[in-house]
Motif scaffolding. Structure first.
Motif: not given
Length: 464
Positions: A26, A145-146, A159, A184, A188, A192, A195-196
């Motif tokens: 990050r 994670t944001d 993740l 989380r 959400d 993620d 998306t991955y």
């Protein structure tokens, strides 16, 4: 603010757990987003960020040594800063805050586990105003994670599903530096994961200090088994998770090892000790029998499952009889891998005030005996795969030899095989190859890539 970072370079050194590695990805994402370039060595870096861990005593010593070594290292020739910016984050930053700056006067920035997002602002202040900038918060305002991320490998992703921990094992500092457990929202995490998968990720590892209690704070009861179902449904090729606490491992999660297509047949289930008396002193809240019952159920659900564990030798008050209980548990389970640690005192934990009267030589001798057994069992566990053909997710070239590829089996074993003619390990990284195992060693398997016509075509399209 962006001009501060353009044409600067940074280097990140990460100690400790997967959550720290994720936090480092990050930070790299944020700094690159602001125009800085990531480099590999201290020499080339205008800024060095240490992501620290305070679970082991040696980490503090290593950090002090590494920060001190930067003191007289010249800046890169191209640098436009007047001195190298040194920042310390992670668990030691969270725990020590201002104290670090007193110990290491040439430190510029200290930040904690809850405010990664503040780092660019803190560095900017250090560059523009000089002086020390310390900011450590008690709890997170945003879930890490944001933040943007630069992943170490494009085909694998960490993740995080929870941060923090509610367990208070008596030897562990994590709840004090990572805070209470926060999950989380399910949607959400799934967003993620989708998306991955869309980005070509082949393997997702769900992360939490205790993944099994995922969702308890949000939904009133753990929903980790549901989460596994939903991540599996995204079409991910391989799914793993870490870390599991035995007291919260439910039958539902165990069943998933037998039913979910993507859930890999490998589980890290830290036992810490085989003695009920020591487990109680550690505040682990399960017994040896309960733990062995879980192992039995796991092997029923998934007969070939590879098991790994963590064990602490020399916990305060451990007798020879307690140690023998741990030794016999390792014999009985037959782990593929065990991470063994000699107990080291962490200030601020309940165990730190317990009487610790075993002589160091006795503890060291027990530790050595256990390590021998662990290696013997690891070797035995790997023999099962000699002669088999297994699917390997290639990670790249072996460190010792560029003509050998290295990757991971479903059971998370390291596998080596010669790179096929006309290919390179780098090209194959992130793809699956079939390897016929010719030799099973203690810590790895080695063999040859099988290329029949169909597989060859498939591998080629995979690599493009």
């Amino acid at each position: 603010m962006h001009h501060t970072f353009s044409h600067t370079t940074f280097c990140i050194r990460t100690f400790g757990c997967q959550m720290n590695k994720h936090d480092s990805e990050r930070i790299a994402g944020m700094l690159e987003g602001l125009g800085a370039l990531q480099v590999d060595t201290y020499d080339e870096a205008d800024m060095v960020v240490f992501m620290t861990c305070c679970v082991r005593e040696a980490a503090d010593v290593r950090l002090l040594g590494q920060v001190a070594s930067l003191k007289n290292l010249p800046l890169p020739k191209s640098s436009k800063l007047d001195h190298r910016i040194i920042a310390v984050g992670g668990c030691i930053g969270q725990r020590d805050g201002e104290k670090l700056v007193r110990e290491l006067p040439h430190l510029d920035v200290v930040f904690g586990t809850h405010n990664l997002a503040s780092l660019p602002r803190l560095i900017e202040s250090a560059i523009e105003a000089g002086g020390h900038h310390v900011e450590v918060l008690d709890s997170a305002e945003t879930f890490p994670t944001d933040l943007p991320s630069v992943r170490e490998h494009s085909w694998a992703a960490w993740l995080p599903i929870t941060i923090g921990c509610n367990n208070f094992c008596s030897y562990c500092i994590v709840p004090y530096v990572r805070g209470r457990e926060k999950s989380r929202p399910l949607e959400d995490v799934i967003a993620d994961a989708r998306t991955y998968v869309a980005a070509g990720v082949k393997e997702i590892t769900l992360l939490g200090q205790n993944v099994n209690s995922y969702g308890r704070d949000l939904y009133g009861e753990p929903r980790f088994a549901d989460l596994l179902d939903e991540v599996d449904a995204t079409g991910i090729a391989r799914l793993r998770f870490a870390t599991s606490h035995p007291k919260d491992l439910t039958d539902g999660v165990i069943e998933r090892f037998g039913t979910l297509r993507s859930l890999m047949p490998a589980l890290h289930l830290p036992v810490q000790s085989g003695s009920d008396r020591i487990l109680e002193a550690m505040n682990r809240r399960y017994t040896r029998d309960h733990y062995l019952g879980l192992i039995e159920k796991l092997r029923e659900a998934c007969p070939g499952i590879a098991l790994s564990s963590d064990i602490i030798v020399g916990f305060p008050g451990e007798t020879e009889k307690d140690f023998e209980a741990t030794y016999s548990l390792v014999e009985e389970v037959g782990y593929n891998q065990v991470f063994t640690f000699i107990y080291s005192k962490r200030e601020g934990t309940p165990a730190a005030s317990m009487v610790d009267d075993s002589p160091h030589e006795v503890i060291q001798e027990r530790f050595d005996r256990l390590v021998d057994l662990v290696q013997e069992k690891a070797w035995q566990s790997n023999q099962v795969d000699a002669g088999k053909t297994i699917e390997v997710l290639v990670e790249g070239a072996s460190k010792r030899d560029r003509s050998v590829l290295s990757g991971k089996s479903p059971k998370n074993q390291t596998v080596h095989a010669r790179v096929p003619e006309g290919s390179s390990a780098d090209e194959l990284a992130g793809t699956f190859v079939s390897v016929k195992v010719e030799e099973a060693r203690t810590w790895y398997l080695s063999g040859s890539v099988i290329e029949d016509e169909d597989a060859g075509r498939m591998l080629k399209s995979d690599a493009e």
